[in-house]
Design a protein around this motif. Structure first.
Motif, PDB file in Angstrom:
ATOM      1  N   UNK A  47      25.724  27.296 -28.064  1.00 25.48           N
ATOM      2  CA  UNK A  47      25.110  26.420 -27.066  1.00 25.48           C
ATOM      3  C   UNK A  47      25.238  25.127 -27.359  1.00 25.48           C
ATOM      4  N   UNK A  48      26.003  24.447 -26.127  1.00 23.77           N
ATOM      5  CA  UNK A  48      25.462  23.035 -26.582  1.00 23.77           C
ATOM      6  C   UNK A  48      24.720  21.839 -25.665  1.00 23.77           C
ATOM      7  N   UNK A  49      23.544  21.461 -26.619  1.00 26.95           N
ATOM      8  CA  UNK A  49      22.752  21.201 -26.122  1.00 26.95           C
ATOM      9  C   UNK A  49      23.388  19.119 -26.313  1.00 26.95           C
ATOM     10  N   UNK A  50      23.980  18.999 -26.749  1.00 29.39           N
ATOM     11  CA  UNK A  50      24.451  17.448 -26.724  1.00 29.39           C
ATOM     12  C   UNK A  50      25.601  16.650 -27.115  1.00 29.39           C
ATOM     13  N   UNK A  51      26.403  16.405 -26.103  1.00 29.03           N
ATOM     14  CA  UNK A  51      27.584  15.664 -25.795  1.00 29.03           C
ATOM     15  C   UNK A  51      27.700  14.247 -25.234  1.00 29.03           C
ATOM     16  N   UNK A 109      25.105  21.474 -31.730  1.00 29.59           N
ATOM     17  CA  UNK A 109      24.924  22.740 -30.976  1.00 29.59           C
ATOM     18  C   UNK A 109      24.413  23.858 -31.414  1.00 29.59           C
TER      19      UNK A 109
END
Lengths: 149, 346
Positions: free
Chosen positions: B268-272, B252
């Motif tokens: 802001x989540x940029x990888x999951x 995030x």
């Protein structure tokens, strides 16, 4: 009055730089009387851009004052050289971007100052893409298959 | 460049539209006047007392000492402001940052700094590796906003229901005494409804924190590096009919900014990426759910980053849904360092 000209040229036009690489850069100020320049600052720095307030970190800094430089005025071509650090790497994020640059700032008479910067890339991080977060209710669709209640 | 202030405008961050010099001058004048006001008034008060010409209001006692306190605070605020403004004038942002960096390089201070010298801006992992695991090298600490949510829910539940109860009692009394206050009765209805919702939410939060057992995550090595693989061990205790339990690696971006007088933080989540997901199983009190899995950090992952206003944070997120329970989520922060530089021979 004409604006002074500041120029910065990276010696090695590699793209991108990697941590531990040597960054060599020539810079010069021109179109201004030598007596009008009080000092020059050259720095290699990272700074953030995006939604948040700006953070800034200086990796390399040098300041030259009038009268400190033997036999030359401050308009002469100068070279700075530094080994780039391991972090932070250039980051093209969504709400946060980290940029590296060489910035030269000249302080002139009567409190006037001008600056110019030459960006460069450190590391090879690809652009980030926003990810949608799961809704709290999204798991409830499994209710029908729940046989362990 | 705009030279005039707009009357109605919400300023954001440090960006200014006017002249920096004029701004600094104004700031310096304001603090200078404050300092002068404080020092002159204090001198007058002390002199008047010594000469015995004290106005009745400021005779020794509460009024006098209050004035002394106020004037000293004026002097301190004004003096500090003047010094701060003078330091800002003529020093570029780069020069101030370089001075701060030199100060941080002092040996005594560097140990207390949040990031290691070889990896500037990457947070230290000392707090993440000081707890050994049972199966693997480290047991990761859990961080979640749970206790604060529970605290807020408890405070709201107590305050709101305290007020609502008093109002309900007053309404009941008015009805029992056959002099009903209908305005108050109507007013109490939404009050009571919110009170019931507050009670429900409080009980839900309480059960969530006491009913669902602890989640434990252990990792084979730390800090993490892009392109490397690690072993994970996950354990979930409690007495639950679990519909789903998922562990994900999440990155995030966190940004903090000022908007007028407010300080806002956005994520802001940029990888999951899901590491494992297990569905429809039972957890008994004596036998916790246990699972081992592998974690691979992506090759070109951004490293963890921590500055004063911005951050990139990596974490393992355990997200579960059990029958009769709301969805619960527990976060285990990890630190991702930049990849090790490769040698000349590749």
């Amino acid at each position: 009055m004409m604006e002074p000209l500041l120029s910065i040229r990276l010696r090695d036009q590699r793209h991108p730089y990697q941590p531990g690489d040597a960054l060599e850069c020539a810079y010069q100020i021109d179109a201004v009387d030598a007596a009008d320049i009080q000092s020059i600052e050259a720095s290699v720095l990272w700074h953030t851009e995006g939604k948040g307030d700006e953070d800034l970190g200086v990796h390399y800094f040098e300041r030259l004052e009038q009268g400190e430089v033997d036999g030359q005025d401050l308009r002469a071509l100068r070279v700075l050289c530094t080994v780039l650090p391991n972090s932070p790497l250039t980051y093209p994020g969504v709400t946060l971007k980290i940029r590296w640059c060489v910035r030269v700032r000249a302080f002139l008479r009567r409190g006037k100052e001008v600056f110019f910067e030459q960006p460069f890339v450190l590391g090879s991080i690809p652009p980030a893409i926003p990810v949608l977060q799961p809704e709290p209710e999204s798991d409830s669709q499994d209710d029908e298959s729940d046989g362990m209640m | 460049m705009a030279r005039l202030f707009r009357l109605w405008e919400k300023k954001r961050g440090d960006r200014s539209t006017g002249s920096k010099f004029v701004g600094g001058l104004g700031e310096g004048l304001f603090f200078g006047v404050l300092f002068l006001l404080g020092s002159l008034s204090l001198a007058y008060l002390v002199a008047a007392r010594l000469l015995g010409a004290m106005p009745p209001l400021y005779q020794p006692g509460f009024g006098f000492w209050l004035m002394v306190l106020v004037m000293i605070s004026f002097m301190l605020i004004g003096g500090t402001g003047v010094v701060y403004t003078v330091l800002q004038v003529g020093a570029s942002a780069e020069r101030r940052s370089a001075m701060a960096r030199r100060a941080a390089d002092i040996e005594l201070l560097s140990d207390a700094m949040p990031s290691r010298r070889e990896y500037p801006t990457v947070p230290r992992d000392t707090n993440l590796t000081n707890s050994p695991g049972i199966r693997l090298a480290y047991r990761l600490p859990v961080t979640h906003g749970g206790p604060w949510v529970l605290f807020a829910a408890t405070a709201f539940f107590l305050v709101w229901n305290g007020i609502a109860t008093v109002l309900v009692l007053v309404v009941f009394q008015s009805h029992l005494s056959e002099r009903p206050d209908w305005f108050l009765t109507v007013l109490v209805l939404p009050f009571a409804a919110i009170g019931i919702w507050a009670t429900y939410y409080f009980v839900q939060q309480l059960l969530l924190h006491t009913g669902i057992g602890p989640t434990t995550v252990e990792i084979s090595d730390h800090p993490l590096r892009p392109g490397e693989s690690y072993q994970l061990f996950v354990s979930q205790a409690g007495r639950l009919n679990v519909k789903s339990l998922e562990l994900s690696l999440v990155c995030e971006e966190e940004t903090t900014y000022r908007q007028g007088t407010d300080i806002r933080t956005e994520r802001c989540r940029v990888y999951c990426e899901s590491i494992f997901i297990e569905r429809d199983f039972q957890i008994d009190p004596g036998k916790a759910f246990e699972c081992s899995c592998d974690l691979r950090v992506p090759d070109h992952a951004m490293h963890s980053f921590q500055a004063s206003q911005n951050a990139v944070q990596w974490m393992l997120v355990a997200r579960g849904h059990a029958a009769s329970w709301p969805v619960f989520q527990r976060c285990f922060p990890v630190v991702v360092c930049p990849a090790e530089p490769r040698g000349e021979d590749g």
